[in-house]
Design an enzyme around this catalytic site. Structure first.
Site, PDB file in Angstrom:
ATOM      1  CG  ASP A 111       1.949  19.348 -19.657  1.00  0.00           C
ATOM      2  OD1 ASP A 111       2.620  20.350 -19.935  1.00  0.00           O
ATOM      3  OD2 ASP A 111       1.139  18.831 -20.465  1.00  0.00           O
ATOM      4  CE1 TYR A 142      -3.392  17.677 -23.890  1.00  0.00           C
ATOM      5  CE2 TYR A 142      -2.521  17.516 -21.673  1.00  0.00           C
ATOM      6  CZ  TYR A 142      -2.315  17.649 -23.023  1.00  0.00           C
ATOM      7  OH  TYR A 142      -1.027  17.736 -23.496  1.00  0.00           O
ATOM      8  CE  LYS A 178       0.761  21.288 -23.019  1.00  0.00           C
ATOM      9  NZ  LYS A 178       0.009  20.231 -22.312  1.00  0.00           N
ATOM     10  CG  HIS A 222      -2.178  22.518 -27.134  1.00  0.00           C
ATOM     11  ND1 HIS A 222      -3.147  22.002 -26.312  1.00  0.00           N
ATOM     12  CD2 HIS A 222      -1.338  21.494 -27.403  1.00  0.00           C
ATOM     13  CE1 HIS A 222      -2.888  20.717 -26.088  1.00  0.00           C
ATOM     14  NE2 HIS A 222      -1.811  20.389 -26.746  1.00  0.00           N
ATOM     15  CG  ASN A 243       2.801  20.494 -30.675  1.00  0.00           C
ATOM     16  OD1 ASN A 243       3.431  19.447 -30.686  1.00  0.00           O
ATOM     17  ND2 ASN A 243       1.779  20.714 -29.857  1.00  0.00           N
ATOM     18  CD  GLN A 268       4.121  19.884 -23.577  1.00  0.00           C
ATOM     19  OE1 GLN A 268       3.190  19.139 -23.864  1.00  0.00           O
ATOM     20  NE2 GLN A 268       4.126  20.609 -22.466  1.00  0.00           N
ATOM     21  CB  SER A 323       4.519  11.066 -26.756  1.00  0.00           C
ATOM     22  OG  SER A 323       3.151  10.852 -26.584  1.00  0.00           O
ATOM     23  N   PRO A 324       7.348  10.932 -24.308  1.00  0.00           N
ATOM     24  CG  PRO A 324       8.026  11.018 -22.078  1.00  0.00           C
ATOM     25  CD  PRO A 324       6.929  11.470 -22.991  1.00  0.00           C
ATOM     26  N   GLY A 362       7.073   7.421 -26.684  1.00  0.00           N
ATOM     27  CA  GLY A 362       6.464   7.154 -27.994  1.00  0.00           C
ATOM     28  C   GLY A 362       5.083   6.536 -27.847  1.00  0.00           C
ATOM     29  CB  ILE A 382       2.670   6.753 -11.261  1.00  0.00           C
ATOM     30  CG1 ILE A 382       1.506   6.911 -12.246  1.00  0.00           C
ATOM     31  CG2 ILE A 382       2.915   8.051 -10.501  1.00  0.00           C
ATOM     32  CD1 ILE A 382       0.152   7.194 -11.586  1.00  0.00           C
TER      33      ILE A 382
HETATM   34  P1  A2P Z   1      -0.926   3.872 -18.707  1.00  0.00           P
HETATM   35  O1  A2P Z   1      -1.337   5.296 -18.581  1.00  0.00           O
HETATM   36  O2  A2P Z   1      -2.104   2.959 -18.974  1.00  0.00           O
HETATM   37  O3  A2P Z   1      -0.089   3.403 -17.545  1.00  0.00           O
HETATM   38  P2  A2P Z   1       3.754   8.637 -23.574  1.00  0.00           P
HETATM   39  O4  A2P Z   1       3.983   9.397 -22.296  1.00  0.00           O
HETATM   40  O5  A2P Z   1       4.982   8.404 -24.382  1.00  0.00           O
HETATM   41  O6  A2P Z   1       2.627   9.209 -24.420  1.00  0.00           O
HETATM   42  O7  A2P Z   1       3.279   7.165 -23.167  1.00  0.00           O
HETATM   43  C1  A2P Z   1       2.097   6.995 -22.434  1.00  0.00           C
HETATM   44  C2  A2P Z   1       1.671   5.552 -22.560  1.00  0.00           C
HETATM   45  O8  A2P Z   1       2.690   4.708 -22.026  1.00  0.00           O
HETATM   46  C3  A2P Z   1       0.422   5.272 -21.798  1.00  0.00           C
HETATM   47  O9  A2P Z   1      -0.326   4.336 -22.555  1.00  0.00           O
HETATM   48  C4  A2P Z   1       0.902   4.638 -20.498  1.00  0.00           C
HETATM   49  O10 A2P Z   1      -0.040   3.689 -20.040  1.00  0.00           O
HETATM   50  C5  A2P Z   1       2.162   3.946 -20.939  1.00  0.00           C
HETATM   51  N1  A2P Z   1       3.201   3.930 -19.910  1.00  0.00           N
HETATM   52  C6  A2P Z   1       3.571   4.951 -19.104  1.00  0.00           C
HETATM   53  N2  A2P Z   1       4.586   4.598 -18.302  1.00  0.00           N
HETATM   54  C7  A2P Z   1       4.876   3.311 -18.608  1.00  0.00           C
HETATM   55  C8  A2P Z   1       5.820   2.378 -18.112  1.00  0.00           C
HETATM   56  N3  A2P Z   1       6.678   2.704 -17.151  1.00  0.00           N
HETATM   57  N4  A2P Z   1       5.825   1.125 -18.658  1.00  0.00           N
HETATM   58  C9  A2P Z   1       4.965   0.810 -19.642  1.00  0.00           C
HETATM   59  N5  A2P Z   1       4.053   1.639 -20.154  1.00  0.00           N
HETATM   60  C10 A2P Z   1       3.999   2.886 -19.643  1.00  0.00           C
END
Ligand code: A2P
Length: 281
Positions: free
Chosen positions: A45, A50, A75, A108, A147, A168, A195-196, A198, A244
């Protein structure tokens, strides 16, 4: 990766790899390529806003995955709303990605009443008409919005020819958007959750941490499972290899009804909690 079926029959992998703030450089390419080749993500996505569509395209090509085995979303940015603009913006997105079609193209953010008191409905509809045209011409496999709250969707649904396949929106334990989710479900629109985690803030919540410890999973995996259990599609972003990998390892455990109820009861645990009528972009 399991798939959801959209309202037009197109299938979409149930977890997407988010790229907001993924850099448009070699490190961004590396993270996206890693997600595809090492973790098995087949749904990426991005968005014009971006400014990393080039890196998304490069990473997909570098991964060696055939184009038709990856689901690519982009988007349309807010300055490109309106019938004619959409075609130009879409061509630019394809050029950036070096692709000849998109799997999913989203508006978007909706045009809103506070910014366009007399014309917000018309702007959204004119933008949508152009998206419909691209869809009917076979340049996009599915079209949707992002949104949009029910009051933005309502006037569009009254007039549209093609019902959006996706909306989305921001959804995580701290911002559950129950009404918008229920509305979309009723209209056959699949909700993707941006942002699942948060923005990572939800991971420090004591309730989520306790459930994670009990199930021997991480707080991120608990949030993603909770989103999936609601029938939503999480778009999770990370540039960190271990995360990841972790973020797609969410299919071998279940939350109990009590776990789900405890997360459902959470209110304030981070994220941006943006309301589309209150943004100034
Ligand atoms: P990073 O990209 O440095 O690994 P969201 O998807 O809710 O917006 O959250 C994204 C944020 O959460 C990014 O800062 C990412 O950091 C971090 N993040 C993603 N996956 C994890 C995970 N499994 N554990 C902790 N932080 C995570």
């Amino acid at each position: 990766m399991q798939k959801y079926r959209l309202n037009n029959g197109v299938e979409i992998p149930v977890i997407g790899f988010g790229t907001w703030e993924t850099p448009n450089d070699a490190s961004g390419v590396e993270a996206i390529k890693y997600a595809i080749t090492q973790a098995g993500y087949t749904h990426i996505d991005t968005a014009a806003a971006y400014r990393n569509e080039e890196s998304v395209g490069k990473a997909i090509r570098a991964s060696g995955i055939p184009r038709d085995k990856v689901f690519v979303t982009s988007k349309l940015w807010n300055t490109k709303r309106g019938y004619d603009n959409v075609f130009r913006a879409f061509e630019r997105t394809l050029q950036n990605l070096q692709m000849d079609y998109l799997d999913l193209y989203l508006i978007h953010w909706p045009a809103i009443q506070t910014q366009f008191p007399d014309s917000w409905k018309k702007i959204n509809y004119d933008t949508w008409r152009a998206m419909e045209q691209l869809y009917k011409a076979g340049k996009i496999r599915a079209i949707g919005v992002s949104n949009f709250m029910p009051h933005h969707l309502e006037p569009l649904l009254d007039r549209c020819d093609v019902v959006p396949a996706i909306n989305q929106i921001e959804v995580h334990p701290g911002y559950q958007q129950v009404e918008a989710v229920a509305y979309c479900k009723q209209k056959g629109i699949l909700v993707e959750a941006w942002s699942p985690l948060g923005r990572g803030d939800a991971l420090a919540n004591p309730t989520i941490k306790a459930i994670a410890e009990k199930l021997k999973k991480t707080p991120a995996q608990i949030c993603l499972r909770w989103v999936l259990d609601k029938g939503l599609l999480p778009l999770v972003k990370s540039v960190t290899p271990a995360r990841i990998l972790q973020n797609v390892d969410v299919f071998d455990f279940q939350l109990t009804a009590e776990d789900t109820a405890a997360i459902d009861a959470l209110t304030d645990c981070g994220g941006m909690c943006l309301h589309p009528d209150k943004v100034d972009f």
